[in-house]
Design an enzyme around this catalytic site. Sequence first.
Site, PDB file in Angstrom:
ATOM      1  N   HIS A   1     -20.793   1.186 120.902  1.00 52.64           N
ATOM      2  CA  HIS A   1     -19.665   0.263 120.872  1.00 52.64           C
ATOM      3  C   HIS A   1     -18.379   1.050 120.738  1.00 52.64           C
ATOM      4  O   HIS A   1     -18.356   2.079 120.066  1.00 52.64           O
ATOM      5  CB  HIS A   1     -19.795  -0.725 119.695  1.00 52.64           C
ATOM      6  CG  HIS A   1     -18.941  -1.916 119.859  1.00 52.64           C
ATOM      7  ND1 HIS A   1     -17.628  -1.945 119.453  1.00 52.64           N
ATOM      8  CD2 HIS A   1     -19.191  -3.114 120.438  1.00 52.64           C
ATOM      9  CE1 HIS A   1     -17.113  -3.120 119.755  1.00 52.64           C
ATOM     10  NE2 HIS A   1     -18.033  -3.851 120.368  1.00 52.64           N
TER      11      HIS A   1
ATOM     12  N   ASP B   1     -25.521  -7.302 121.817  1.00 52.82           N
ATOM     13  CA  ASP B   1     -26.147  -7.695 123.084  1.00 52.82           C
ATOM     14  C   ASP B   1     -27.591  -7.259 123.189  1.00 52.82           C
ATOM     15  O   ASP B   1     -28.355  -7.807 123.985  1.00 52.82           O
ATOM     16  CB  ASP B   1     -25.346  -7.124 124.255  1.00 52.82           C
ATOM     17  CG  ASP B   1     -24.043  -7.862 124.414  1.00 52.82           C
ATOM     18  OD1 ASP B   1     -24.008  -9.041 124.031  1.00 52.82           O
ATOM     19  OD2 ASP B   1     -23.069  -7.264 124.885  1.00 52.82           O
TER      20      ASP B   1
HETATM   21  N1  CMC Z   1     -26.269   5.407 126.131  1.00 54.27           N
HETATM   22  C1  CMC Z   1     -26.180   6.759 126.162  1.00 54.27           C
HETATM   23  N2  CMC Z   1     -25.082   7.457 125.806  1.00 54.27           N
HETATM   24  C2  CMC Z   1     -24.003   6.743 125.418  1.00 54.27           C
HETATM   25  C3  CMC Z   1     -24.020   5.328 125.360  1.00 54.27           C
HETATM   26  C4  CMC Z   1     -25.215   4.669 125.721  1.00 54.27           C
HETATM   27  N3  CMC Z   1     -25.293   3.328 125.674  1.00 54.27           N
HETATM   28  N4  CMC Z   1     -22.833   4.885 124.930  1.00 54.27           N
HETATM   29  C5  CMC Z   1     -22.063   5.973 124.728  1.00 54.27           C
HETATM   30  N5  CMC Z   1     -22.793   7.092 125.018  1.00 54.27           N
HETATM   31  C6  CMC Z   1     -22.340   8.485 124.874  1.00 54.27           C
HETATM   32  C7  CMC Z   1     -21.387   8.898 125.996  1.00 54.27           C
HETATM   33  O1  CMC Z   1     -22.071   9.480 127.073  1.00 54.27           O
HETATM   34  C8  CMC Z   1     -20.463   9.844 125.282  1.00 54.27           C
HETATM   35  O2  CMC Z   1     -21.115  11.096 125.194  1.00 54.27           O
HETATM   36  P1  CMC Z   1     -20.236  12.468 125.239  1.00 54.27           P
HETATM   37  O3  CMC Z   1     -19.339  12.424 124.049  1.00 54.27           O
HETATM   38  O4  CMC Z   1     -21.262  13.531 125.153  1.00 54.27           O
HETATM   39  O5  CMC Z   1     -19.496  12.450 126.534  1.00 54.27           O
HETATM   40  C9  CMC Z   1     -20.362   9.289 123.859  1.00 54.27           C
HETATM   41  O6  CMC Z   1     -21.589   8.541 123.658  1.00 54.27           O
HETATM   42  C10 CMC Z   1     -19.167   8.385 123.629  1.00 54.27           C
HETATM   43  O7  CMC Z   1     -19.133   7.410 124.680  1.00 54.27           O
HETATM   44  P2  CMC Z   1     -17.815   6.741 125.241  1.00 54.27           P
HETATM   45  O8  CMC Z   1     -18.079   6.253 126.616  1.00 54.27           O
HETATM   46  O9  CMC Z   1     -16.667   7.651 125.013  1.00 54.27           O
HETATM   47  O10 CMC Z   1     -17.674   5.527 124.247  1.00 54.27           O
HETATM   48  P3  CMC Z   1     -16.801   4.261 124.497  1.00 54.27           P
HETATM   49  O11 CMC Z   1     -16.323   3.838 123.168  1.00 54.27           O
HETATM   50  O12 CMC Z   1     -15.775   4.468 125.553  1.00 54.27           O
HETATM   51  O13 CMC Z   1     -17.865   3.223 125.120  1.00 54.27           O
HETATM   52  C11 CMC Z   1     -19.357   1.423 125.415  1.00 54.27           C
HETATM   53  C12 CMC Z   1     -18.358   2.115 124.462  1.00 54.27           C
HETATM   54  C13 CMC Z   1     -19.791   0.106 124.748  1.00 54.27           C
HETATM   55  C14 CMC Z   1     -18.671   1.090 126.734  1.00 54.27           C
HETATM   56  C15 CMC Z   1     -20.578   2.358 125.626  1.00 54.27           C
HETATM   57  O14 CMC Z   1     -21.195   2.662 124.393  1.00 54.27           O
HETATM   58  C16 CMC Z   1     -21.584   1.772 126.605  1.00 54.27           C
HETATM   59  O15 CMC Z   1     -21.429   1.900 127.815  1.00 54.27           O
HETATM   60  N6  CMC Z   1     -22.683   1.086 126.073  1.00 54.27           N
HETATM   61  C17 CMC Z   1     -23.627   0.422 126.923  1.00 54.27           C
HETATM   62  C18 CMC Z   1     -23.078  -0.910 127.357  1.00 54.27           C
HETATM   63  C19 CMC Z   1     -23.107  -1.948 126.251  1.00 54.27           C
HETATM   64  O16 CMC Z   1     -24.105  -2.132 125.575  1.00 54.27           O
HETATM   65  N7  CMC Z   1     -21.960  -2.659 126.096  1.00 54.27           N
HETATM   66  C20 CMC Z   1     -21.850  -3.765 125.161  1.00 54.27           C
HETATM   67  C21 CMC Z   1     -20.863  -3.525 124.079  1.00 54.27           C
HETATM   68  S1  CMC Z   1     -21.053  -4.776 122.764  1.00 54.27           S
HETATM   69  C22 CMC Z   1     -20.545  -6.238 123.501  1.00 54.27           C
HETATM   70  C23 CMC Z   1     -19.099  -6.324 123.769  1.00 54.27           C
HETATM   71  O17 CMC Z   1     -18.299  -6.186 122.830  1.00 54.27           O
HETATM   72  O18 CMC Z   1     -18.741  -6.580 124.937  1.00 54.27           O
END
Ligand code: CMC
Length: 431
Positions: A308, A366
């Site tokens: 998240h 989710d």
């Molecule tokens: N699986 C594997 N690796 C992950 C994931 C994941 N689900 N989420 C983040 N990471 C890794 C990412 O690769 C990065 O690694 P590094 O630092 O080595 O490059 C690190 O964790 C940080 O990720 P980020 O993309 O910078 O984090 P963010 O805050 O921009 O993204 C997110 C948040 C929710 C978009 C992401 O965690 C994600 O894509 N999760 C899967 C989709 C999901 O379940 N979304 C629902 C969110 S809850 C409902 C809502 O509020 O809408």
Amino acid sequence: MTNAAKSAMLRFDNKEIELPIYSPTVGPDVLDIRKLYAEGDVFTYDPGFTSTAACESAITFIDGDKGELLHRGYPIDQLAMDSHYLEVCYLLLYGELPEKQQMIDFEARVTNHTMVHEQMHYFFRGFRRDSHPMATMVGVVGAMSAFYHDSTDISDPWQREVAAIRLIAKLPTIAAMAYKYSIGQPFQYPKNDLDYASNFLQMCFAVPCETYVVNPILAKAMDRIMMLHADHEQNASTSTVRLAGSSGANPFACIAAGIACLWGPAHGGANQACLEMLREIGTVDRIPEYIAKAKDKDDPFRLMGFGHRVYKNFDPRAKVMKESADEVLELMGVHNNPTLQVAKELERIALSDEYFVSKKLYPNVDFYSGIILDAMGFPTSMFTPIFALSRTVGWIAQWKEMVTDPTQKIGRPRQLYTGELKRDYKSVDER
Ligand code: CMC
């Protein structure tokens, strides 16, 4: 706007700019950079708004490190255990928990608006039967501005109020109609003697030729799903609603924009993507393959339902949702199905695996909501529409707050331009 008790000095290129610092009631201080461009001729650069507060708000507060979510000060776990969806709607919209009579009046107002204009039925028929219900919802909710002209004048507080009530009341009806249309069943009219969640279940699952009795455990779980999704401060879809509204667009158009944004798999679309991923994994022995893919920097695959932007400890909504999942799965007798076994094992591995632990990637709301909705009998395509109808109150509360905010301006971000310098056009023969 809060008065600045502190300030910071920014020095660069022989310039010195004093930037006020505001202290919120809770949370990190906020640096006011509004005069930066006028006085310093510089922009700030913050893709994804990871350090930018785009508005002042008194509705919802999240502490991502503590895993805390407060609506008007009340913790989400207390609301989810002891309140109900329409009471949370009242709290988000008006700032306080309702007294008895206020709740009765609010419920009556919402109930009075559950039917949609009969002509909207023809609007649905313009869509292909295999349309995703979110596609239908974006269209139909946007089209509400063509049906409810008496609540589109945003300068009139009464019209804003009517639009808010209409949206909260009609979104379940529209989501259920999108579902019924996609499976070729007749639309089921709302039943106003049922509570909000039970009415939604009957509009989705009842058919005219049979009696449908709403199971109270499923109604409670649905109501809880709605409460847990009701608002989440300035997330992508809420910010979209605010940005659309900042130009003076009408509330129905703004909420349609929010629904479009919510659809993406990184946001509301994650519940559908998560269940599809669990089904694709299929059996517990294939989990290591997917964990390896999620860790591989060259593979764009992510474990859906994990991680998240704000919660870097745990998602407080996920905790309560897990409890509901156990209740519903017990009732439906599906605790041994392969998808659930994959989910449980994936959760166990991810919570103990160094990669996920060190990056603080926990199951989010989710992860569990998809499992519950699947057990209830909803197809995956309905998961995000259910998120959308639940979030409508948050969107509209934030929109109402924005419209009455004296500091509100049209949203207009700037950019770090890295394209070509000015150059002269050449005719095609000279290129
Ligand atoms: N699986 C594997 N690796 C992950 C994931 C994941 N689900 N989420 C983040 N990471 C890794 C990412 O690769 C990065 O690694 P590094 O630092 O080595 O490059 C690190 O964790 C940080 O990720 P980020 O993309 O910078 O984090 P963010 O805050 O921009 O993204 C997110 C948040 C929710 C978009 C992401 O965690 C994600 O894509 N999760 C899967 C989709 C999901 O379940 N979304 C629902 C969110 S809850 C409902 C809502 O509020 O809408």
